[in-house]
Design an enzyme around this catalytic site. Sequence first.
Site, PDB file in Angstrom:
ATOM      1  N   TRP A  63      30.885  32.112  -8.102  1.00 55.16           N
ATOM      2  CA  TRP A  63      30.764  30.767  -8.162  1.00 55.16           C
ATOM      3  C   TRP A  63      30.085  30.110  -6.701  1.00 55.16           C
ATOM      4  O   TRP A  63      29.568  31.110  -5.980  1.00 55.16           O
ATOM      5  CB  TRP A  63      32.122  30.104  -8.230  1.00 55.16           C
ATOM      6  CG  TRP A  63      33.384  30.658  -7.054  1.00 55.16           C
ATOM      7  CD1 TRP A  63      33.181  31.674  -6.303  1.00 55.16           C
ATOM      8  CD2 TRP A  63      34.456  29.755  -6.881  1.00 55.16           C
ATOM      9  NE1 TRP A  63      34.386  31.713  -5.740  1.00 55.16           N
ATOM     10  CE2 TRP A  63      35.070  30.619  -6.015  1.00 55.16           C
ATOM     11  CE3 TRP A  63      35.120  28.697  -7.421  1.00 55.16           C
ATOM     12  CZ2 TRP A  63      36.356  30.106  -5.488  1.00 55.16           C
ATOM     13  CZ3 TRP A  63      36.320  28.298  -6.732  1.00 55.16           C
ATOM     14  CH2 TRP A  63      36.941  29.148  -5.847  1.00 55.16           C
ATOM     15  N   HIS A  75      17.813  12.107 -11.612  1.00 52.11           N
ATOM     16  CA  HIS A  75      18.922  11.275 -10.953  1.00 52.11           C
ATOM     17  C   HIS A  75      18.766   9.864 -11.360  1.00 52.11           C
ATOM     18  O   HIS A  75      17.927   9.355 -11.748  1.00 52.11           O
ATOM     19  CB  HIS A  75      18.758  11.529  -9.429  1.00 52.11           C
ATOM     20  CG  HIS A  75      17.897  10.807  -8.546  1.00 52.11           C
ATOM     21  ND1 HIS A  75      16.551  11.316  -8.602  1.00 52.11           N
ATOM     22  CD2 HIS A  75      17.978   9.642  -8.022  1.00 52.11           C
ATOM     23  CE1 HIS A  75      15.993  10.635  -7.614  1.00 52.11           C
ATOM     24  NE2 HIS A  75      16.792   9.617  -7.444  1.00 52.11           N
ATOM     25  N   ASP A  77      20.014   5.924 -10.410  1.00 52.03           N
ATOM     26  CA  ASP A  77      19.939   5.069  -9.114  1.00 52.03           C
ATOM     27  C   ASP A  77      20.709   3.765  -9.374  1.00 52.03           C
ATOM     28  O   ASP A  77      20.640   3.226 -10.577  1.00 52.03           O
ATOM     29  CB  ASP A  77      18.557   4.260  -8.574  1.00 52.03           C
ATOM     30  CG  ASP A  77      17.618   5.321  -8.045  1.00 52.03           C
ATOM     31  OD1 ASP A  77      18.013   6.358  -7.770  1.00 52.03           O
ATOM     32  OD2 ASP A  77      16.521   4.768  -7.455  1.00 52.03           O
ATOM     33  N   HIS A  81      21.932   1.299  -4.218  1.00 50.21           N
ATOM     34  CA  HIS A  81      20.777   2.077  -3.502  1.00 50.21           C
ATOM     35  C   HIS A  81      20.044   0.955  -2.448  1.00 50.21           C
ATOM     36  O   HIS A  81      19.388   1.528  -1.733  1.00 50.21           O
ATOM     37  CB  HIS A  81      20.174   2.729  -4.451  1.00 50.21           C
ATOM     38  CG  HIS A  81      19.043   3.706  -4.136  1.00 50.21           C
ATOM     39  ND1 HIS A  81      18.928   4.205  -2.943  1.00 50.21           N
ATOM     40  CD2 HIS A  81      17.823   3.884  -4.441  1.00 50.21           C
ATOM     41  CE1 HIS A  81      17.932   4.939  -2.722  1.00 50.21           C
ATOM     42  NE2 HIS A  81      17.207   4.692  -3.505  1.00 50.21           N
ATOM     43  N   HIS A 209      12.696  -0.988  -7.197  1.00 52.52           N
ATOM     44  CA  HIS A 209      13.832  -0.775  -6.671  1.00 52.52           C
ATOM     45  C   HIS A 209      14.472  -2.044  -6.347  1.00 52.52           C
ATOM     46  O   HIS A 209      15.659  -2.310  -6.607  1.00 52.52           O
ATOM     47  CB  HIS A 209      13.785   0.055  -5.427  1.00 52.52           C
ATOM     48  CG  HIS A 209      13.853   1.233  -5.573  1.00 52.52           C
ATOM     49  ND1 HIS A 209      12.493   2.421  -5.965  1.00 52.52           N
ATOM     50  CD2 HIS A 209      14.784   2.699  -5.666  1.00 52.52           C
ATOM     51  CE1 HIS A 209      12.749   3.526  -5.975  1.00 52.52           C
ATOM     52  NE2 HIS A 209      13.904   3.629  -5.770  1.00 52.52           N
TER      53      HIS A 209
END
Length: 262
Positions: A63, A75, A77, A81, A209
């Site tokens: 592991w 990823h 958002d 954020h 954003h």
Amino acid sequence: MSETILSDLAKALGDQSIKVIDLTHTLDPDFPVIILPPEFNQCARFRMEEISAYDHRGPAWKWHNITLSEHTGTHFDAPAHWISGRDLPNNSVDTINPANFVGPVMVIDCSEGSATNEDFELTPELILAWEEEHGEIPKDSWVLMRTDWSKKTGADYLNMRDDGPHSPGPTPDAIRFLIHERNIRGFGTETVGTDAGQGSHYTPPYPAHFYLHGAGKFGLQCLANLDLLPPRGAILLAAPLKIKDGTGSPLRVMALVQGNDI
Ligand code: 23J
Ligand code: MN
């Protein structure tokens, strides 16, 4: 709802008339993360360290511990954020209604323009031209900007120059159109941000954003394989990790695509 919808889905998944397409890059220490102007703090790349590997540290098991930023690799958002989404309810990954993690996805192909112009812009006019061909973008859809940028490797991906990164992205007007005229769920790209590489030079800076998260909408970045999706008709599965107060999260993004669409 008729129970045949889910049993039909199970059958279609079983006989592969509906396919699962992986839109995720491999988490790898070499995969680039966004580089902000030097006066700002930077986010971390993916790191992995062995805890044991069937050895004296753990004879029958292997592991790793991993270290990453919320904004590393492919990823999600969340509205928290950005300062514009700071005070919205349910604005962090742990509080977003999970119904948002499954839904319809539209793909706007900007690959041709992006091949010859590293600063290619998605504009409202291009969105309207896409709709002429494919119909209006339904409310609460994901909208993905296909650029084939995910096929770039090494330094070409961030494409840093003296004046910062150069990569395609949406104009402020395009993002406002998608929010206010189409009420989308979120916007995704193949590049390292939902904004263009030169997004800091728009008004406001990083408009995707600023406007998306201010309106409670979501972002997806560093997507791959968008060339395998139809312009419309696919279903996106994108569920971030449930990080307390998290502003984003690496995740596995998948699309369900009907066989005759690809
Ligand atoms: C912080 C500041 C600017 C940007 C970003 C983060 C991202 O792209 C991100 O990963 O959300 S543009
Ligand atoms: Mn991000």
